[in-house]
Design a protein around this motif. Sequence first.
Motif, PDB file in Angstrom:
ATOM      1  N   LEU A  59       0.821  -1.214   0.000  1.00 54.02           N
ATOM      2  CA  LEU A  59       0.000   0.000   0.000  1.00 54.02           C
ATOM      3  C   LEU A  59       0.855   1.264   0.000  1.00 54.02           C
ATOM      4  O   LEU A  59       2.008   1.246   0.474  1.00 54.02           O
ATOM      5  N   PRO A  60       0.304   2.378  -0.496  1.00 57.04           N
ATOM      6  CA  PRO A  60       1.002   3.665  -0.344  1.00 57.04           C
ATOM      7  C   PRO A  60       1.192   3.980   1.138  1.00 57.04           C
ATOM      8  O   PRO A  60       0.433   3.517   1.998  1.00 57.04           O
ATOM      9  N   GLU A  61       2.188   4.794   1.409  1.00 57.89           N
ATOM     10  CA  GLU A  61       2.575   5.086   2.796  1.00 57.89           C
ATOM     11  C   GLU A  61       1.420   5.628   3.631  1.00 57.89           C
ATOM     12  O   GLU A  61       1.210   5.191   4.770  1.00 57.89           O
ATOM     13  N   GLU A  62       0.647   6.561   3.081  1.00 52.82           N
ATOM     14  CA  GLU A  62      -0.450   7.154   3.844  1.00 52.82           C
ATOM     15  C   GLU A  62      -1.529   6.120   4.156  1.00 52.82           C
ATOM     16  O   GLU A  62      -2.122   6.131   5.238  1.00 52.82           O
ATOM     17  N   ASP A  63      -1.799   5.218   3.198  1.00 55.08           N
ATOM     18  CA  ASP A  63      -2.774   4.159   3.444  1.00 55.08           C
ATOM     19  C   ASP A  63      -2.277   3.199   4.516  1.00 55.08           C
ATOM     20  O   ASP A  63      -3.067   2.697   5.333  1.00 55.08           O
ATOM     21  N   GLN A  64      -0.980   2.926   4.516  1.00 52.03           N
ATOM     22  CA  GLN A  64      -0.406   2.051   5.542  1.00 52.03           C
ATOM     23  C   GLN A  64      -0.652   2.622   6.933  1.00 52.03           C
ATOM     24  O   GLN A  64      -1.137   1.930   7.832  1.00 52.03           O
ATOM     25  N   LYS A  65      -0.304   3.887   7.104  1.00 50.63           N
ATOM     26  CA  LYS A  65      -0.459   4.509   8.424  1.00 50.63           C
ATOM     27  C   LYS A  65      -1.932   4.596   8.821  1.00 50.63           C
ATOM     28  O   LYS A  65      -2.281   4.363   9.985  1.00 50.63           O
ATOM     29  N   ASP A  66      -2.785   4.895   7.853  1.00 47.34           N
ATOM     30  CA  ASP A  66      -4.215   5.017   8.138  1.00 47.34           C
ATOM     31  C   ASP A  66      -4.795   3.688   8.617  1.00 47.34           C
ATOM     32  O   ASP A  66      -5.522   3.640   9.617  1.00 47.34           O
ATOM     33  N   LEU A  67      -4.457   2.595   7.925  1.00 52.77           N
ATOM     34  CA  LEU A  67      -4.974   1.282   8.327  1.00 52.77           C
ATOM     35  C   LEU A  67      -4.442   0.879   9.696  1.00 52.77           C
ATOM     36  O   LEU A  67      -5.174   0.352  10.531  1.00 52.77           O
ATOM     37  N   LEU A  68      -3.145   1.131   9.911  1.00 51.77           N
ATOM     38  CA  LEU A  68      -2.540   0.743  11.183  1.00 51.77           C
ATOM     39  C   LEU A  68      -3.217   1.456  12.343  1.00 51.77           C
ATOM     40  O   LEU A  68      -3.447   0.878  13.405  1.00 51.77           O
ATOM     41  N   GLN A  69      -3.582   2.708  12.152  1.00 51.25           N
ATOM     42  CA  GLN A  69      -4.217   3.483  13.217  1.00 51.25           C
ATOM     43  C   GLN A  69      -5.650   3.035  13.492  1.00 51.25           C
ATOM     44  O   GLN A  69      -6.183   3.301  14.574  1.00 51.25           O
ATOM     45  N   HIS A  70      -6.298   2.356  12.535  1.00 56.61           N
ATOM     46  CA  HIS A  70      -7.665   1.890  12.737  1.00 56.61           C
ATOM     47  C   HIS A  70      -7.728   0.466  13.295  1.00 56.61           C
ATOM     48  O   HIS A  70      -8.814  -0.033  13.553  1.00 56.61           O
ATOM     49  N   LEU A  71      -6.569  -0.175  13.446  1.00 56.39           N
ATOM     50  CA  LEU A  71      -6.521  -1.468  14.114  1.00 56.39           C
ATOM     51  C   LEU A  71      -6.266  -1.242  15.595  1.00 56.39           C
ATOM     52  O   LEU A  71      -5.610  -0.262  15.977  1.00 56.39           O
ATOM     53  N   ASP A  72      -6.769  -2.129  16.451  1.00 56.90           N
ATOM     54  CA  ASP A  72      -6.391  -2.002  17.857  1.00 56.90           C
ATOM     55  C   ASP A  72      -4.900  -2.301  17.980  1.00 56.90           C
ATOM     56  O   ASP A  72      -4.299  -2.953  17.116  1.00 56.90           O
ATOM     57  N   GLU A  73      -4.278  -1.833  19.030  1.00 58.17           N
ATOM     58  CA  GLU A  73      -2.819  -1.887  19.133  1.00 58.17           C
ATOM     59  C   GLU A  73      -2.271  -3.311  19.084  1.00 58.17           C
ATOM     60  O   GLU A  73      -1.230  -3.563  18.469  1.00 58.17           O
ATOM     61  N   ALA A  74      -2.971  -4.246  19.735  1.00 59.02           N
ATOM     62  CA  ALA A  74      -2.492  -5.631  19.745  1.00 59.02           C
ATOM     63  C   ALA A  74      -2.512  -6.213  18.326  1.00 59.02           C
ATOM     64  O   ALA A  74      -1.567  -6.893  17.904  1.00 59.02           O
ATOM     65  N   ARG A  75      -3.582  -5.933  17.578  1.00 63.45           N
ATOM     66  CA  ARG A  75      -3.670  -6.422  16.196  1.00 63.45           C
ATOM     67  C   ARG A  75      -2.626  -5.743  15.323  1.00 63.45           C
ATOM     68  O   ARG A  75      -2.001  -6.371  14.467  1.00 63.45           O
ATOM     69  N   ALA A  76      -2.420  -4.448  15.502  1.00 62.05           N
ATOM     70  CA  ALA A  76      -1.412  -3.728  14.721  1.00 62.05           C
ATOM     71  C   ALA A  76      -0.021  -4.315  14.961  1.00 62.05           C
ATOM     72  O   ALA A  76       0.774  -4.473  14.029  1.00 62.05           O
ATOM     73  N   ALA A  77       0.267  -4.669  16.221  1.00 61.71           N
ATOM     74  CA  ALA A  77       1.561  -5.271  16.531  1.00 61.71           C
ATOM     75  C   ALA A  77       1.697  -6.642  15.875  1.00 61.71           C
ATOM     76  O   ALA A  77       2.776  -7.009  15.384  1.00 61.71           O
ATOM     77  N   ASP A  78       0.604  -7.411  15.848  1.00 64.24           N
ATOM     78  CA  ASP A  78       0.638  -8.727  15.188  1.00 64.24           C
ATOM     79  C   ASP A  78       0.910  -8.581  13.694  1.00 64.24           C
ATOM     80  O   ASP A  78       1.674  -9.360  13.112  1.00 64.24           O
ATOM     81  N   VAL A  79       0.267  -7.594  13.068  1.00 64.73           N
ATOM     82  CA  VAL A  79       0.463  -7.391  11.622  1.00 64.73           C
ATOM     83  C   VAL A  79       1.894  -6.938  11.347  1.00 64.73           C
ATOM     84  O   VAL A  79       2.541  -7.418  10.403  1.00 64.73           O
ATOM     85  N   LEU A  80       2.419  -6.048  12.155  1.00 69.42           N
ATOM     86  CA  LEU A  80       3.810  -5.617  11.988  1.00 69.42           C
ATOM     87  C   LEU A  80       4.775  -6.796  12.147  1.00 69.42           C
ATOM     88  O   LEU A  80       5.756  -6.912  11.417  1.00 69.42           O
ATOM     89  N   GLY A  81       4.458  -7.687  13.091  1.00 70.75           N
ATOM     90  CA  GLY A  81       5.300  -8.860  13.292  1.00 70.75           C
ATOM     91  C   GLY A  81       5.268  -9.820  12.121  1.00 70.75           C
ATOM     92  O   GLY A  81       6.224 -10.548  11.872  1.00 70.75           O
ATOM     93  N   ALA A  82       4.144  -9.836  11.387  1.00 68.54           N
ATOM     94  CA  ALA A  82       4.029 -10.715  10.222  1.00 68.54           C
ATOM     95  C   ALA A  82       4.644 -10.110   8.971  1.00 68.54           C
ATOM     96  O   ALA A  82       4.842 -10.804   7.982  1.00 68.54           O
ATOM     97  N   MET A  83       4.927  -8.818   8.981  1.00 64.81           N
ATOM     98  CA  MET A  83       5.544  -8.154   7.831  1.00 64.81           C
ATOM     99  C   MET A  83       7.031  -8.476   7.762  1.00 64.81           C
ATOM    100  O   MET A  83       7.640  -8.888   8.759  1.00 64.81           O
ATOM    101  N   SER A  84       7.626  -8.281   6.591  1.00 61.40           N
ATOM    102  CA  SER A  84       9.076  -8.380   6.478  1.00 61.40           C
ATOM    103  C   SER A  84       9.688  -7.309   7.381  1.00 61.40           C
ATOM    104  O   SER A  84       9.179  -6.177   7.431  1.00 61.40           O
ATOM    105  N   PRO A  85      10.776  -7.634   8.105  1.00 62.05           N
ATOM    106  CA  PRO A  85      11.340  -6.660   9.044  1.00 62.05           C
ATOM    107  C   PRO A  85      11.665  -5.321   8.410  1.00 62.05           C
ATOM    108  O   PRO A  85      11.454  -4.268   9.030  1.00 62.05           O
ATOM    109  N   ASP A  86      12.162  -5.315   7.167  1.00 61.21           N
ATOM    110  CA  ASP A  86      12.515  -4.041   6.539  1.00 61.21           C
ATOM    111  C   ASP A  86      11.272  -3.204   6.240  1.00 61.21           C
ATOM    112  O   ASP A  86      11.280  -1.987   6.397  1.00 61.21           O
ATOM    113  N   ASP A  87      10.184  -3.855   5.802  1.00 62.13           N
ATOM    114  CA  ASP A  87       8.944  -3.115   5.550  1.00 62.13           C
ATOM    115  C   ASP A  87       8.330  -2.612   6.853  1.00 62.13           C
ATOM    116  O   ASP A  87       7.787  -1.497   6.906  1.00 62.13           O
TER     117      ASP A  87
END
Length: 399
Positions: free
Chosen positions: A185-213
């Motif tokens: 996703l574009p950078e702004e869409d990434q931040k927007d989606l992350l902010q609409h997830l609860d923090e625990a879910r956002a952390a899980d998604v970040l953990g599933a992403m490639s570390p560099d991304d």
Amino acid sequence: MVAGLSIGRRPPRVLGLVVELPTHRRIFVPMLRVTRIEPTAVTLATGSVNLRRFHQRPNELLVLGQLLGARVAVERTGAAAALVDVAMEPTRTRDWQLTKLAVRERTGRLGRRGPTRVLDWDEVTGLEFAEVTGRPQGVKQLLAMFDTMRAVDVASTLHDLPPQRRYEVALALDDDRLADVVEELPEEDQKDLLQHLDEARAADVLGAMSPDDAADLLAELSEVDKDRLLDLMAPEESAPVKRLLEYSSDTAGGLMTTEPVVVGPDATIAEALAVVRSPGLPVALASLVFVCRPPSATPTGHYLGCVHIQRLLREPPSTLVAGALDTDLASLSADAPLTEVTRYFAAYNLVCGPVLDDEGHLIGAVTVDDVLDHLLPEGWRESGLPEAEPAQPTNREAR
């Protein structure tokens, strides 16, 4: 068992198992981690398991809790029946599917049980996604369509959706699939989606992403939000991200991934090929196998050299990778600027290159797609997203 239903008559995939620990905590284990199922035991592949408490996602279905007992109809005869058992089978792509259903027909006579029949999934009606989960039809259709699309095409479609529908779809996708999509996703869409997830879910998604991304995304957040999400991530997931955040984004250290393909010098050609065959391995990373002394996780032991995949395919499977090493290929330093990294890839005609520290340890690898991300104009994802078209089905956990 946790399954994700799809539109139409295709058998649904089994996403994983819910396992209860001795502490009575229920955790989720992906099916790709399961290597064998026996009457009294389930064998898992080696490695770490996420011990966070299991929370059911909107597009997930608990087979025992929600499917068994469902009222269905036999397609051929129209007879009403109740679902009493389900069978799952592995596919050639290592996925598992719910393929067989045992149903007991209702006779209409009080106290009388009808016959039990074993049917294929597509021989029964009444198990459509919306009927079982109550999920809105629009989201159901999108989820089914996304199941056959590449992550970049799903990202293109999400970008064009109204914000509310985009959030509904994001909540319904599992962590691994959502992580793949967020990366595109574009950078702004990434931040927007992350902010609409609860923090625990956002952390899980970040953990599933490639570390560099994940590091690139976290670098765009405020220090408070970044630190809070890093604290919520599992230590083994946050550690490589924290290392990457120490480097400038326009250097080899900021561009690299900390998860290249690494084997020891005593590994055979066959073992190295088995690693690069992994369906979840990006194509660029699969092009080069790095040979290092233990430990194999970055930062590794002493870096010995690399083996190109073409060389692996030409060598006898039983020989050692140490005999096929390319020791002449130059490496990158973590502080190498983007211009130097670009010249490196152009000079050596590579799609992946090693990054070493001053002591000769492999700390990561830069891939050409990450270089292109930084060379293209800002906002290129928004102006140049490809048209989303159904593609060949891809592995749910492929990343």
